[in-house]
Design a protein around this motif. Sequence first.
Motif, mmCIF file in Angstrom:
data_model
loop_
_atom_site.group_PDB
_atom_site.id
_atom_site.type_symbol
_atom_site.label_atom_id
_atom_site.label_comp_id
_atom_site.label_asym_id
_atom_site.label_seq_id
_atom_site.Cartn_x
_atom_site.Cartn_y
_atom_site.Cartn_z
ATOM 1 N N VAL A 31 0.859 -1.189 0.000
ATOM 2 C CA VAL A 31 0.000 0.000 0.000
ATOM 3 C C VAL A 31 0.890 1.232 0.000
ATOM 4 N N GLN A 32 0.824 1.987 -1.078
ATOM 5 C CA GLN A 32 1.592 3.232 -1.175
ATOM 6 C C GLN A 32 0.724 4.405 -0.742
ATOM 7 N N LYS A 33 1.255 5.204 0.186
ATOM 8 C CA LYS A 33 0.578 6.421 0.658
ATOM 9 C C LYS A 33 -0.858 6.116 1.110
ATOM 10 N N ALA A 34 -0.980 5.205 2.035
ATOM 11 C CA ALA A 34 -2.301 4.825 2.563
ATOM 12 C C ALA A 34 -3.057 6.052 3.056
ATOM 13 N N THR A 35 -4.294 6.187 2.632
ATOM 14 C CA THR A 35 -5.268 7.246 2.969
ATOM 15 C C THR A 35 -5.011 8.561 2.245
ATOM 16 N N TRP A 36 -3.941 8.665 1.433
ATOM 17 C CA TRP A 36 -3.733 9.864 0.630
ATOM 18 C C TRP A 36 -4.669 9.802 -0.594
ATOM 19 N N LYS A 37 -4.851 10.915 -1.246
ATOM 20 C CA LYS A 37 -5.712 10.947 -2.432
ATOM 21 C C LYS A 37 -5.134 10.110 -3.564
ATOM 22 N N ASP A 38 -3.793 10.012 -3.636
ATOM 23 C CA ASP A 38 -3.157 9.239 -4.699
ATOM 24 C C ASP A 38 -2.675 7.864 -4.219
ATOM 25 N N GLN A 39 -3.358 7.340 -3.233
ATOM 26 C CA GLN A 39 -3.057 6.016 -2.688
ATOM 27 C C GLN A 39 -3.059 4.940 -3.777
ATOM 28 N N LYS A 40 -2.134 3.986 -3.666
ATOM 29 C CA LYS A 40 -2.104 2.821 -4.559
ATOM 30 C C LYS A 40 -2.117 1.543 -3.724
ATOM 31 N N ILE A 41 -2.846 0.536 -4.191
ATOM 32 C CA ILE A 41 -2.894 -0.760 -3.524
ATOM 33 C C ILE A 41 -2.577 -1.851 -4.534
ATOM 34 N N VAL A 42 -1.630 -2.701 -4.188
ATOM 35 C CA VAL A 42 -1.301 -3.859 -5.007
ATOM 36 C C VAL A 42 -1.396 -5.097 -4.118
ATOM 37 N N GLU A 43 -2.157 -6.084 -4.547
ATOM 38 C CA GLU A 43 -2.311 -7.318 -3.778
ATOM 39 C C GLU A 43 -1.904 -8.516 -4.625
ATOM 40 N N GLY A 44 -1.239 -9.466 -4.009
ATOM 41 C CA GLY A 44 -0.820 -10.666 -4.718
ATOM 42 C C GLY A 44 -0.328 -11.720 -3.762
ATOM 43 N N THR A 45 0.619 -12.513 -4.206
ATOM 44 C CA THR A 45 1.258 -13.531 -3.376
ATOM 45 C C THR A 45 2.764 -13.303 -3.432
ATOM 46 N N LEU A 46 3.492 -14.014 -2.602
ATOM 47 C CA LEU A 46 4.946 -13.884 -2.641
ATOM 48 C C LEU A 46 5.512 -14.273 -4.005
ATOM 49 N N GLU A 47 4.772 -15.057 -4.738
ATOM 50 C CA GLU A 47 5.225 -15.521 -6.042
ATOM 51 C C GLU A 47 5.183 -14.427 -7.105
ATOM 52 N N ASN A 48 4.231 -13.494 -6.984
ATOM 53 C CA ASN A 48 4.072 -12.512 -8.073
ATOM 54 C C ASN A 48 4.125 -11.051 -7.641
ATOM 55 N N ILE A 49 4.301 -10.778 -6.348
ATOM 56 C CA ILE A 49 4.175 -9.397 -5.879
ATOM 57 C C ILE A 49 5.266 -8.480 -6.430
ATOM 58 N N ALA A 50 6.480 -8.984 -6.607
ATOM 59 C CA ALA A 50 7.562 -8.127 -7.109
ATOM 60 C C ALA A 50 7.223 -7.584 -8.497
ATOM 61 N N LYS A 51 6.702 -8.439 -9.341
ATOM 62 C CA LYS A 51 6.319 -8.016 -10.689
ATOM 63 C C LYS A 51 5.176 -7.006 -10.640
ATOM 64 N N LEU A 52 4.194 -7.253 -9.778
ATOM 65 C CA LEU A 52 3.042 -6.350 -9.666
ATOM 66 C C LEU A 52 3.461 -4.970 -9.156
ATOM 67 N N VAL A 53 4.375 -4.947 -8.210
ATOM 68 C CA VAL A 53 4.868 -3.677 -7.665
ATOM 69 C C VAL A 53 5.633 -2.902 -8.739
ATOM 70 N N GLU A 54 6.441 -3.608 -9.512
ATOM 71 C CA GLU A 54 7.178 -2.962 -10.599
ATOM 72 C C GLU A 54 6.226 -2.374 -11.625
ATOM 73 N N GLU A 55 5.175 -3.123 -11.984
ATOM 74 C CA GLU A 55 4.200 -2.652 -12.967
ATOM 75 C C GLU A 55 3.439 -1.426 -12.462
ATOM 76 N N ALA A 56 3.236 -1.368 -11.139
ATOM 77 C CA ALA A 56 2.519 -0.232 -10.547
ATOM 78 C C ALA A 56 3.434 0.957 -10.293
ATOM 79 N N ASN A 57 4.739 0.770 -10.559
ATOM 80 C CA ASN A 57 5.738 1.819 -10.374
ATOM 81 C C ASN A 57 5.744 2.355 -8.938
ATOM 82 N N ILE A 58 5.721 1.445 -7.984
ATOM 83 C CA ILE A 58 5.799 1.809 -6.574
ATOM 84 C C ILE A 58 7.238 1.619 -6.115
ATOM 85 N N THR A 59 7.886 2.696 -5.722
ATOM 86 C CA THR A 59 9.297 2.631 -5.338
ATOM 87 C C THR A 59 9.584 3.208 -3.954
ATOM 88 N N LYS A 60 8.603 3.869 -3.342
ATOM 89 C CA LYS A 60 8.825 4.459 -2.015
ATOM 90 C C LYS A 60 7.491 4.763 -1.358
#
Length: 256
Positions: free
Chosen positions: A190-219
């Motif tokens: 969860v990037q910037k939880a409760t902010w207006k530009d909040q992002k949520i990515v859900e997955g498993t340990l098997e695929n989360i790294a790819k999903l985070v990269e696709e969502a461009n979440i870096t900090k």
Amino acid sequence: MEKVYFIGAGPGDPELITVKGQKIIKEADIIIYAGSLVAREIIECHKPEAKIYNSAKMNLEEVMETTINNVKKGKKVARVHTGDPSIFGAHREQMNILEENNIEYEVIPGVSSFLASAAVLKKEFTLPDVSQTVICTRMEGRTPVPENESLDKLASHKCSMAIFLSVHMIENVVEKLLKHYEKNTPIAVVQKATWKDQKIVEGTLENIAKLVEEANITKTAQILVGNFLGNKYSKSKLYDKYFTHEFRKGIKKEEL
């Protein structure tokens, strides 16, 4: 002499600061806020004559010099931290300096981002028969962690985990977690939880790294991992009609 107030500003939503914290900000003569993480809207309730400092552009000595000089002039100082200052808030060193200078201070707690992340995901960290323990931690990076608190060692407990300050190393995080968690273990970022530009990515340990990269979440993100994110759990005894506790007598099954 006035006091210094360390205020937990909450996770980002301006309405999630405590009433007490907001009251102090409204009254403060000097506001020093962590501008890289605290939304400016949170301090916009300040009085017109208040002086505002962004601590993201200051070092410890500059922050403390500003704080001490002003409080000695009888100014009320609000030191505004993100989330709750007791978790990765770096405010202990500030409090010790105030003590050395015989300056009184007070800490006003706030809502941490790991709690806000669970809230926006609509999950509960402590599910019966799943996990009754929450570990808040971070990966070692430029700042080390004690050896006995390495992520892979903590993961051996297989409890609910909230991992701070580590999303830029998501592949390394997953590698360490997989030493103990199953690859299908649910995980959320969860990037910037409760902010207006909040992002949520859900997955498993098997695929989360790819999903985070696709969502461009870096900090500015929380990593939550554990089976509390799933849907299998036992119901709480607290509201079980057959369970007796201090405030309610349970029903015996033979009475039905």
